[in-house]
Each structure stands twice: as structure tokens, then as C-alpha cells.
Design an enzyme around this catalytic site. Sequence first.
Site, mmCIF file in Angstrom:
data_model
loop_
_atom_site.group_PDB
_atom_site.id
_atom_site.type_symbol
_atom_site.label_atom_id
_atom_site.label_comp_id
_atom_site.label_asym_id
_atom_site.label_seq_id
_atom_site.Cartn_x
_atom_site.Cartn_y
_atom_site.Cartn_z
ATOM 1 N N SER A 38 0.843 -1.201 0.000
ATOM 2 C CA SER A 38 0.000 0.000 0.000
ATOM 3 C C SER A 38 0.877 1.249 0.000
ATOM 4 C CB SER A 38 -0.963 -0.043 1.196
ATOM 5 O OG SER A 38 -1.982 0.916 1.066
ATOM 6 N N GLU B 8 -9.220 -5.329 -4.162
ATOM 7 C CA GLU B 8 -8.675 -4.147 -3.488
ATOM 8 C C GLU B 8 -9.798 -3.262 -2.924
ATOM 9 O OE1 GLU B 8 -5.673 -3.531 -2.756
ATOM 10 O OE2 GLU B 8 -4.425 -4.729 -4.103
ATOM 11 N N HIS C 256 -7.701 -5.630 0.184
ATOM 12 C CA HIS C 256 -6.490 -4.825 0.324
ATOM 13 C C HIS C 256 -5.796 -5.157 1.638
ATOM 14 C CE1 HIS C 256 -3.846 -1.465 -0.411
ATOM 15 N NE2 HIS C 256 -4.134 -0.921 0.757
#
Length: 522
Positions: free
Chosen positions: A210, A327, A425
Amino acid sequence: MIKTTLPLVAVLGIAALVSAAPVRTTSGLIEGTVSSDGTINVFKGVPFAAPPTAELRWKAPQPVAAWQGIRKATEFGPRCMQGRIFDDMVFRDSGPSEDCLYLNVWAPAHADGPLPVMVWIYGGGFQAGASSEPRQDGEKLAHKGVVVVSMNYRLGIFGFFSHPELTKESGQNASGNYGLLDQLAALHWVHDNIRAFGGDPANVTIFGESAGSMSVNAQVTSPLAAGLFKQAIGESGGDFGLSTAIPPLARSEQTGAHFATEIGAPTLKDLRAKPAQDLLAASLKDRATFRFWPNIDGYFFPEPPLAIYQAQKQNHVTVLAGWNTDEMDAGAFFGKKPHTRENFNAKLQQMFGDKAGEASKLFPAGTPDEMNRSAGEIAGANFIAYSTWKWLEFEAHTPGVKVYRYHFEEAPPVEGGGPSHGAYHSADIEYVFENLDWKKLPWTEADRRVSEQISSYWTNFAKTGNPNGDGLPNWPQYAPSEFQVMRLGTKTQAAPDVARQQYLFFDSIASERRKESLNAQH
């Protein structure tokens, strides 16, 4: 070879904190501990820069003051100042502090010859995170013959605050990006010290997820990081957003100056006099936007990343990167509106204007399931997948750069057997580090097999610049001649890039938006 001190209590199997032999760093001797199986030396809370407090608040990281005697390195250093932003973050440190620039090392205790080094950069939107998270513990990876390092870096108001006075005093005509400079300082520490832990400073891989992946992309971009690593791994994140771009310094300065006036501290002296907790609280009042973010400062980023990559002036290192299937979900696309075909089409029109018709062909919505899947794919691309794809495209089209691309597809189990959240995610982190058991979930043998495969691919890549190895499905390069993607999951296998036309469409949208932005500036 790093020696380990094993007292009698350990030999007899009695629980004890076993000390690793002291290691000399450039600042002094440190003493860590040994893993329960006696094979990994662990050093926690090692300072790599001076505490960024008082007059050092909002300055580039400064050298650590040397110490006498042996410094204990047995506890994680405090995490950098942050609010409670992400519910999935669990920490093992003593709490937040401005004095937070510490790193950790996991090193095989009985290695012959220098080992590859993997330096982890955590995610958290540049607003939260720390190296003490159990899912990011480096011991399991170190068992695979690498030295693992993780560092803290400044966040939010403390890591990415710009102000005209800061720019003037910097000596570089730049401000902000202190968090990125912290990461850079940790990489310099690795270069100068890791050989003492059995690591090879000439074979360093940086990896992150990320905002950590965006940071990896940033370090690959910046000329300041040249020569500090050979490989880079990006997990869900790049610096080429579909809807947003890293702002210029002038805009970041305006944001900072407005904030300073807002809290009644218009000068740099006033700002540095503010207690850290007051600054943090003021910066978190508006959680709808992350207003303190990296910027194009003319120093760490001498030019926008887009311009650097278009000129192929990034650091030419081998890159492995990708993103997760889920995600974002359909809810992020629809917001609070019902998941109907009418609202789906209206959202496409809002996002893509006169190209909404083209988008509807690429993202079908014939059934509710198909529509929700398409909505999640668009939301995920808009959030972070496109930025990762664009990074990979730049690297794949740079002569001499080897690239490997993956798609993480394993959906972790849900407590109580509830509905799956998909490969969401950050779901990949515990698989990469082989730390599934930090979370009490009904993990399956398939989950453990996927984790074993991924951690092996990652450590192989760190060792040789190639993820392939014995017992693993073959992972081909991602290249213009053949865009192959490694699908990581229950059926790990390489396959053609079936989403390529979708991402070329996103790329055309991003190109148009960049042109509109440039025209608006002029």
C-alpha cells in the site's frame, strides 16, 4: 558468522530470554535476543537517526549520537505519532512518540557468508503504521536465508508537512517528504551496518504494501536512493494514481500554511512550540481527506515521478509488483446508493464522461453478480491497482529492466465462517511473512501452501533477482513481448494478462486528466 550465547537454561528447555552476542554498529554496540528455536538473532528498537523532536521536528533525519557500552535492542521502539485510523493494525510497541526512528533486524544466527537483505516499508496511507505489527514480523522470512529489516518512518503532520519557512531553512529549497527521507536514512544505515549482522549490503531488496509499496516506487524513482538496493517489490501501490497525483511543493506549502493559521501557530517557531499531541489532534479533525502527503519537492523528487519515468531516469533495478483481486468492493463504487443498473451507468457517466459507453463494454453488468464484480474492479483500479499497473508498464518498457507481475487471489478465511471478503487490500501481508497464525482464523492447508509459495518467491527474488526456485510453478517475466501475470492463490500459475484492455482504457483516461490538469495550470 554471528554467534549466539546459549545459557544452560536454554539448553535444558527452560523458558528464558536468550541474548545474542553483541553487534557493533557505526554508533555503538547493541545486544539483541535469539528466537525460540535458537536460529535467528533478533534486534529490536535500533536507532537509525536522531529523535526528530524540538528543533529537529520537520527536518531531514540527522545522525544518531554514539553511545558507550552495550545498548539493549530487545524491545520495539515507539511507533511514530498517529491516530487510530485503521482497525486492522495491532502494535507491539510502547505507544506513539515523536522519538520513533528505530528499526529492527532478523538475521540467521549461523550463516556462512553475507546473506541477501530484505528491507520492509509498512503501509497505512502515510498516516499510520509501525514496524511492530505482528503480521509483519520478519522471523519466518529470515528462516529462508535472508536478513530482514523493518523501520519506522514519520507519518501525517510530522512526516509530510510543508511550509514556506521550512522550505527556506532546509538548504534544499524543499519541505515535506520527511517520512520518505526517514526511509532513505534507514537504507543508508543498512548500507553501513548490515554486514555486521551477516547481511550483504550489495544485495538489498526493498519491499512494502500500500503506502509502503508507493514508498518503494518513490525510492526507485528518487536519485537520492541510487545504489542502495538491487531489487524492489511493490504490493498494491504506485505513484501514478488514476484520479490523483503527487502535488507540487507550492500546493503542499499552501496546505501547510493554511493549517498553521487554522491552529493559531502561523510561524515555524510557533509550530515547533506546539505539543506533539495537540498537532496530531488538530491534523486528525478532518478524517475525510489525508491532507499531509508526499509532494514534488525538487529534492527527493527532483521532477514528478511521471516525468522521471517517461525519461527512463528512475533507478534501474529489478521489480516485482502486483495487486489483489478485491482491493475494493462494489460498495466503494456505489457509495450509499443502491446497487442497480441505473446507478451503475450513472456512475460510469460521472467517472468517464463521453467514454462511459466504452467503459460499459469493458466492464459488463448483465447480471447483479457481474455488475458488482465490475464495480469492484473499477473501484479497485481507481483506488490503487491502476497506479501499480502504470508503474509496472513503465518498468517493463525500460530497456534492461526485468519485471515480474503478480495477481494475489487468495481470500483469507473469515472468523465464524461468515461471507468471504475476498482477497481484500492488505490481505497478502500475513501470507508474504508466513505469519498467518498471528490472527485467530480457521486457516486451511491451502492457505499455508499459498503462504509458503509466496514467501519462497519473495525470498528467491531477494537472493537472485528471480522469484523462481525448486518446487515452485514457473513465473515468467512480464514483458512487452508477452504480458504474463503470476496468479497467486490456491491454483498458483502463470497466465496471460486478461485485464490488459481494461487498464489501457484507464491509462487513456489518466492521460486525458493529466492534460486537463496541465491546461488548467497554464
